[in-house]
Design a protein around this motif. Structure first.
Motif, PDB file in Angstrom:
ATOM      1  N   TYR A  69       0.802  -1.230   0.000  1.00  0.00           N
ATOM      2  CA  TYR A  69       0.000   0.000   0.000  1.00  0.00           C
ATOM      3  C   TYR A  69       0.834   1.279   0.000  1.00  0.00           C
ATOM      4  CZ  TYR A  69      -4.982  -0.601  -0.147  1.00  0.00           C
ATOM      5  OH  TYR A  69      -6.265  -0.780  -0.594  1.00  0.00           O
ATOM      6  N   THR A  70       2.166   1.121  -0.008  1.00  0.00           N
ATOM      7  CA  THR A  70       3.036   2.308  -0.025  1.00  0.00           C
ATOM      8  C   THR A  70       3.987   2.199  -1.224  1.00  0.00           C
ATOM      9  OG1 THR A  70       4.465   1.203   1.619  1.00  0.00           O
ATOM     10  CG2 THR A  70       2.841   2.769   2.453  1.00  0.00           C
ATOM     11  N   LEU A  71       5.105   1.504  -1.029  1.00  0.00           N
ATOM     12  CA  LEU A  71       6.074   1.384  -2.127  1.00  0.00           C
ATOM     13  C   LEU A  71       5.514   0.608  -3.316  1.00  0.00           C
ATOM     14  CD1 LEU A  71       9.695   0.645  -0.892  1.00  0.00           C
ATOM     15  CD2 LEU A  71       8.878   2.586  -2.233  1.00  0.00           C
ATOM     16  N   GLY A  72       4.716  -0.443  -3.029  1.00  0.00           N
ATOM     17  CA  GLY A  72       4.165  -1.267  -4.111  1.00  0.00           C
ATOM     18  C   GLY A  72       3.242  -0.455  -5.006  1.00  0.00           C
ATOM     19  N   SER A  73       2.331   0.299  -4.372  1.00  0.00           N
ATOM     20  CA  SER A  73       1.399   1.083  -5.193  1.00  0.00           C
ATOM     21  C   SER A  73       2.115   2.275  -5.827  1.00  0.00           C
ATOM     22  CB  SER A  73       0.164   1.493  -4.394  1.00  0.00           C
ATOM     23  OG  SER A  73       0.490   1.847  -3.087  1.00  0.00           O
ATOM     24  N   ALA A  74       3.152   2.808  -5.152  1.00  0.00           N
ATOM     25  CA  ALA A  74       3.955   3.869  -5.787  1.00  0.00           C
ATOM     26  C   ALA A  74       4.619   3.326  -7.053  1.00  0.00           C
ATOM     27  CB  ALA A  74       5.016   4.391  -4.813  1.00  0.00           C
ATOM     28  N   TYR A  75       5.116   2.101  -6.963  1.00  0.00           N
ATOM     29  CA  TYR A  75       5.764   1.463  -8.124  1.00  0.00           C
ATOM     30  C   TYR A  75       4.766   1.288  -9.263  1.00  0.00           C
ATOM     31  CZ  TYR A  75       8.286  -2.110 -10.811  1.00  0.00           C
ATOM     32  OH  TYR A  75       8.905  -2.818 -11.817  1.00  0.00           O
ATOM     33  N   ALA A  76       3.544   0.835  -8.926  1.00  0.00           N
ATOM     34  CA  ALA A  76       2.515   0.639  -9.959  1.00  0.00           C
ATOM     35  C   ALA A  76       2.185   1.953 -10.655  1.00  0.00           C
ATOM     36  CB  ALA A  76       1.257   0.040  -9.341  1.00  0.00           C
ATOM     37  N   CYS A  77       2.332   3.063  -9.925  1.00  0.00           N
ATOM     38  CA  CYS A  77       2.033   4.394 -10.486  1.00  0.00           C
ATOM     39  C   CYS A  77       3.302   5.087 -10.996  1.00  0.00           C
ATOM     40  CB  CYS A  77       1.357   5.266  -9.434  1.00  0.00           C
ATOM     41  SG  CYS A  77      -0.247   4.635  -8.897  1.00  0.00           S
ATOM     42  N   ARG A  78       4.407   4.372 -11.042  1.00  0.00           N
ATOM     43  CA  ARG A  78       5.693   4.905 -11.518  1.00  0.00           C
ATOM     44  C   ARG A  78       6.120   6.122 -10.693  1.00  0.00           C
ATOM     45  NH1 ARG A  78       6.689   2.379 -16.460  1.00  0.00           N
ATOM     46  NH2 ARG A  78       8.502   3.716 -16.676  1.00  0.00           N
TER      47      ARG A  78
END
Ligand SMILES: [Zn+2]
Length: 511
Positions: A453-462
């Motif tokens: 919910y933090t780094l993972g979703s940031a990664y998905a949003c580039r």
């Protein structure tokens, strides 16, 4: 150097493996200036002692619908009788469309029909959205405007889109209001950035001017806009560019700034589990229904390839395993025709994944953007319709991580509750609201769920270079919690004390 704000007395879980914990956070110009000894001796315009509160990077919801969520429709969620629904809808204010949301066909005593709605419509068009977003019930005033559709009122997918199109567009002013309503709600739950999953056209669009509404709204949260692939159109670009279809001006993923930017191109390849339209390789348990692909494979494949060639990251809605197969094949074909390093295409939902599909997802570098709360809310039903063998394959966690796949957390609000802590609780415990264990082997650790919910979703949003962890140099988006999720018995109930976006508290209930 003089800091703008110094937060002391923090129990910060930074999500940064290089420095996982901190007690002091220095902020300057909307960014993390430094941690602990890097900032302790620096002067600050303001200092706040958090008294031992837990601090995390702001939660990023990688797939949500802010306008839809904020829409003022009559809410019929939780009603279990047709009489009750009609009672609620009767005498709706205004003179135009009567709009309701939250209809759950599985929860009512019998299916709602056009004839029912005619009894309370007083000649007005009525549109009752089902809670999946993939179906609706309309009255005969609406059906009469849809020649060629033979229905008792229940419409799914393309027929639903035809009915929806009659209602559109909403005005920019209306959308701005809806967005502010949603922003207030998500901030109170610790969310600092949302990816809006599909503006401009398609099932959940509000207006062809939707981006203008976001620009005008100047929301207190960060927003990334996914653009519906329906707006791709032929462009007369130089043949050397190799771009057959694009969005106007050649805009694509990455355009914008840290508050508002363009995200992925959104494509739909199947429906949903609630409406039984998610495309499966084997039928829903006890039926011969395998769901449906959203369109002809050829045209969906062409959109994937054209979007890929035009520089877009793709966000491909695929819930059933047959749709996931299609998405993976199409991405592989696009990459074969024109290899793009780190295209980072996403599969939205990725709800049912056969064991053999895991390695392919990893190999193609595709990011599954999952909605754990679906299973908290609907897991009992989903398990029934999948049957014993397939139920453990729903909305996976552990096996994605074990295959080296980045998992991104999201809610699909308002389809399900949007609170990240509820989703994190589910990822760890894998229990439905009915108490049933749903794919318990897919449970992940609290740290892994927080990371999604933090780094993972940031990664998905580039956006992982500027968001997703409390790291010096990154943007100062934080959430302050009343308890430590790693030791809490009930993560979903942990109070969100404050939420900071860009170095200032945008929500503050208890500091
Ligand atoms: Zn969605």
């Amino acid at each position: 150097m003089r800091l703008d704000l110094k937060l002391t007395g923090c129990r910060a879980l930074t999500m940064d493996p290089a420095r996982p914990a901190a007690h002091t956070i220095g902020l300057w110009q909307g960014r993390i200036a430094g941690l602990d000894e890097q900032v302790e001796d620096l002067p600050a315009a303001e200092t706040a002692d958090l008294g031992g509160a837990v601090v995390l990077p702001g939660f990023i919801d990688a797939h949500t619908h802010l306008a839809w969520n904020g829409r003022r429709t009559t809410d019929i969620a939780g009603l279990t009788t047709i009489a009750g629904i009609l009672d609620r809808l009767a005498g709706a204010p205004g003179t135009g469309w009567i709009e309701a949301s939250g209809y759950d066909p599985r929860a009512v005593d019998r299916p709602l029909t056009a004839a029912d709605l005619d009894r309370i419509s007083d000649g007005r068009p009525v549109y009752v959205a089902d809670l999946s977003g993939h179906a609706c019930v309309v009255n005969s005033v609406v059906l009469r405007q849809l020649p060629g559709i033979d229905s008792d009122g229940w419409l799914t997918e393309n027929e639903q889109l035809a009915a929806r199109t009659l209602r559109l567009p909403y005005s920019v002013d209306e959308i701005v209001e809806e967005l502010h309503e949603s922003a207030r709600q998500v901030l109170a739950e610790g969310v600092t950035m949302c990816a809006e999953a599909g503006i401009g056209a398609g099932l959940i669009a509000s207006s062809p001017l939707e981006a203008a509404a976001y620009q005008r709204a100047r929301l207190p949260i960060r927003v990334q806009l996914m653009v519906s692939a329906h707006v791709l159109h032929p462009v007369a670009a130089d043949p050397a560019d190799g771009i057959a279809r694009a969005v106007d001006l050649g805009l694509h993923t990455g355009f914008g700034d840290d508050m508002l930017s363009l995200g992925a191109l959104k494509l739909w390849t199947d429906g949903g589990m609630i409406a039984r339209t998610a495309a499966l390789s084997e039928p829903y348990a006890g039926t011969d229904n395998r769901g449906q692909l959203a369109d002809f494979e050829e045209s969906m494949r062409a959109a994937v390839i054209d979007g890929h060639n035009a520089g877009w990251q793709l966000a491909i809605h695929a819930i059933g395993d047959r749709a996931v197969d299609f998405a993976l094949d199409a991405v592989a074909e696009a990459q074969r025709q024109r290899p793009r390093a780190d295209a980072r295409h996403r599969i939205e939902h990725c709800g049912l994944v056969r064991p053999a599909q895991l390695a392919r997802i990893a190999e193609l570098g595709v990011v599954p953007v999952v909605q754990p709360t679906f299973l908290h809310a609907y897991g009992d039903d989903y398990s029934e319709i999948m049957g014993e063998r397939r139920a453990p394959w729903l909305y996976r966690g552990r096996s994605f991580l074990d295959h080296g796949i980045t998992v991104a957390g999201s809610s699909d609000r308002p389809v399900a509750d949007g609170a990240p802590l509820r989703a994190i609780e589910f990822m760890v415990r894998r229990r439905s609201c009915g108490g049933r264990a749903i794919g318990p082997d897919e449970a992940v650790t609290v740290e892994e769920a927080l990371r999604a919910y933090t780094l993972g979703s940031a990664y998905a949003c580039r956006k992982e270079d500027v968001l997703g962890s409390i790291t010096p140099g990154k943007l100062a988006d934080l959430v302050v919690l009343g308890d430590d999720p790693r030791t809490s018995d009930d993560i979903a109930q942990i109070p969100v004390l404050a939420t900071m976006v860009n170095g200032t508290f945008a929500h503050n209930s208890a500091l």
